[in-house]
Design a protein around this motif. Structure first.
Motif, PDB file in Angstrom:
ATOM      1  N   TRP A   1       0.835  -1.202   0.000  1.00 41.72           N
ATOM      2  CA  TRP A   1       0.000   0.000   0.000  1.00 41.72           C
ATOM      3  C   TRP A   1       0.866   1.247   0.000  1.00 41.72           C
ATOM      4  N   SER A   2       0.469   2.211  -0.790  1.00 43.94           N
ATOM      5  CA  SER A   2       1.032   3.559  -0.711  1.00 43.94           C
ATOM      6  C   SER A   2      -0.059   4.426  -0.102  1.00 43.94           C
ATOM      7  N   VAL A   3       0.224   5.030   1.041  1.00 45.95           N
ATOM      8  CA  VAL A   3      -0.786   5.766   1.797  1.00 45.95           C
ATOM      9  C   VAL A   3      -0.324   7.198   1.999  1.00 45.95           C
ATOM     10  N   ARG A   4      -1.241   8.137   1.774  1.00 41.80           N
ATOM     11  CA  ARG A   4      -0.936   9.551   2.022  1.00 41.80           C
ATOM     12  C   ARG A   4      -2.084  10.207   2.763  1.00 41.80           C
ATOM     13  N   HIS A   5      -1.696  11.147   3.605  1.00 40.13           N
ATOM     14  CA  HIS A   5      -2.676  11.932   4.358  1.00 40.13           C
ATOM     15  C   HIS A   5      -2.858  13.282   3.687  1.00 40.13           C
ATOM     16  N   PHE A   6      -4.104  13.734   3.610  1.00 45.06           N
ATOM     17  CA  PHE A   6      -4.435  15.035   3.034  1.00 45.06           C
ATOM     18  C   PHE A   6      -5.373  15.757   3.996  1.00 45.06           C
ATOM     19  N   SER A   7      -5.193  17.048   4.141  1.00 47.24           N
ATOM     20  CA  SER A   7      -6.092  17.835   4.988  1.00 47.24           C
ATOM     21  C   SER A   7      -7.451  17.944   4.279  1.00 47.24           C
ATOM     22  N   PRO A   8      -8.505  18.254   5.028  1.00 48.77           N
ATOM     23  CA  PRO A   8      -9.825  18.381   4.397  1.00 48.77           C
ATOM     24  C   PRO A   8      -9.850  19.393   3.247  1.00 48.77           C
TER      25      PRO A   8
ATOM     26  N   ARG B   1      -8.700  17.891  -0.477  1.00 45.33           N
ATOM     27  CA  ARG B   1      -9.330  16.693  -1.042  1.00 45.33           C
ATOM     28  C   ARG B   1      -9.097  16.584  -2.551  1.00 45.33           C
ATOM     29  N   ALA B   2      -9.101  17.703  -3.257  1.00 48.78           N
ATOM     30  CA  ALA B   2      -8.855  17.659  -4.706  1.00 48.78           C
ATOM     31  C   ALA B   2      -7.467  17.098  -4.995  1.00 48.78           C
ATOM     32  N   ALA B   3      -6.486  17.458  -4.186  1.00 46.05           N
ATOM     33  CA  ALA B   3      -5.129  16.918  -4.355  1.00 46.05           C
ATOM     34  C   ALA B   3      -5.126  15.415  -4.084  1.00 46.05           C
ATOM     35  N   ALA B   4      -5.895  14.975  -3.100  1.00 50.68           N
ATOM     36  CA  ALA B   4      -6.010  13.544  -2.802  1.00 50.68           C
ATOM     37  C   ALA B   4      -6.585  12.801  -4.001  1.00 50.68           C
ATOM     38  N   GLU B   5      -7.602  13.369  -4.607  1.00 52.62           N
ATOM     39  CA  GLU B   5      -8.224  12.728  -5.762  1.00 52.62           C
ATOM     40  C   GLU B   5      -7.278  12.702  -6.962  1.00 52.62           C
ATOM     41  N   ARG B   6      -6.496  13.759  -7.146  1.00 54.61           N
ATOM     42  CA  ARG B   6      -5.502  13.760  -8.234  1.00 54.61           C
ATOM     43  C   ARG B   6      -4.451  12.676  -7.990  1.00 54.61           C
ATOM     44  N   TRP B   7      -4.012  12.537  -6.738  1.00 61.66           N
ATOM     45  CA  TRP B   7      -3.004  11.534  -6.404  1.00 61.66           C
ATOM     46  C   TRP B   7      -3.555  10.129  -6.639  1.00 61.66           C
TER      47      TRP B   7
END
Length: 122
Positions: free
Chosen positions: A98-105, A108-114
């Motif tokens: 697993w590759s796991v990253r934390h994103f602040s609320p 979220r757009a950056a999380a979706e791009r990642w």
């Protein structure tokens, strides 16, 4: 409570809020089972964790029953305040493959791009 939410592309998404119980894990099992036979070899997952989310012991046991699907997970984006979600990210990142990253609320757009394969920070 666990509810299914939209996620980018073929990613799966869930929001965790309030008290999470073993019964709530039905939604996770159904979502993972739905894609278990798909052509996609690796899964990407978005977890949005609200500040009030908490897990009971029964939920942690139910979580362990998802193991048959976890080998297919490639990326997990955890969106939430770092107060305690950083612990969740640390534990999830220990899972092999697993590759796991934390994103602040607010990221979220950056999380979706990642999740979509782009390089992003959060």
């Amino acid at each position: 409570m666990i509810e299914e939410i939209s996620a980018p592309g073929t990613a799966l998404g869930w929001r965790f809020s309030g008290k999470v119980t073993s019964a709530d894990y039905t939604i996770l099992r159904e979502g993972l089972a739905r894609v278990a036979g798909s052509a996609d070899d690796r899964l990407r997952v978005l977890w949005v964790v609200d500040d009030d989310a908490r897990w009971g012991i029964d939920a942690l046991v139910a979580d362990s029953r998802l193991a048959r699907y976890t080998h297919r997970i490639e990326r997990v984006a955890v969106v939430g305040t770092p107060s305690w979600t950083s612990t969740l990210v640390f534990i999830a990142d220990l899972w092999p493959g697993w590759s796991v990253r934390h994103f602040s609320p607010s990221s979220r757009a950056a999380a979706e791009r990642w999740l979509g394969g782009e390089s992003a920070s959060g």
